[in-house]
Design a protein around this motif. Structure first.
Motif, PDB file in Angstrom:
ATOM      1  N   LYS A 119       0.842  -1.196   0.000  1.00  0.00           N
ATOM      2  CA  LYS A 119       0.000   0.000   0.000  1.00  0.00           C
ATOM      3  C   LYS A 119       0.879   1.248   0.000  1.00  0.00           C
ATOM      4  O   LYS A 119       1.927   1.275   0.636  1.00  0.00           O
ATOM      5  CB  LYS A 119      -0.895   0.044   1.242  1.00  0.00           C
ATOM      6  N   ARG A 145      -3.543   3.076   0.151  1.00  0.00           N
ATOM      7  CA  ARG A 145      -4.214   2.430  -0.978  1.00  0.00           C
ATOM      8  C   ARG A 145      -3.304   1.375  -1.586  1.00  0.00           C
ATOM      9  O   ARG A 145      -2.099   1.588  -1.709  1.00  0.00           O
ATOM     10  CB  ARG A 145      -4.547   3.447  -2.066  1.00  0.00           C
ATOM     11  N   ILE A 146      -3.894   0.269  -2.022  1.00  0.00           N
ATOM     12  CA  ILE A 146      -3.113  -0.764  -2.705  1.00  0.00           C
ATOM     13  C   ILE A 146      -2.533  -0.161  -3.976  1.00  0.00           C
ATOM     14  O   ILE A 146      -3.248   0.460  -4.762  1.00  0.00           O
ATOM     15  CB  ILE A 146      -3.982  -1.990  -3.023  1.00  0.00           C
ATOM     16  N   GLU A 147      -1.229  -0.332  -4.146  1.00  0.00           N
ATOM     17  CA  GLU A 147      -0.541   0.221  -5.325  1.00  0.00           C
ATOM     18  C   GLU A 147      -0.240  -0.897  -6.305  1.00  0.00           C
ATOM     19  O   GLU A 147       0.402  -1.887  -5.953  1.00  0.00           O
ATOM     20  CB  GLU A 147       0.764   0.911  -4.895  1.00  0.00           C
TER      21      GLU A 147
END
Length: 70
Positions: A39, A43-45
């Protein structure tokens, strides 16, 4: 939370994962990102070469790293 200092404007996500020893190799770093395990700023990247700048926070496997400038 650990910090990671950079001299340049940014560092790529997979480079940071290797440099901070969260991944043993570039291939492993790429796999971690592809699998959605990293993350950036909560947020998940999914971008392996995402540009991380001072102030960004990376989370992986219960560890957090904040990018700071030298």
């Amino acid at each position: 939370m650990k910090t990671f200092s950079i001299e340049e404007e940014y560092i790529q996500l997979i480079q940071l994962l290797k440099a901070s020893r969260l991944a043993q190799s570039g291939g492993e770093a790429q796999q971690l990102v592809v699998e959605g395990l990293v993350k950036v700023n909560g947020r998940i990247e999914s971008r392996k070469r995402a540009k991380l700048r001072p102030g960004d926070v990376i989370e992986f496997n219960g560890q957090s790293i904040k990018i700071v400038s030298k």
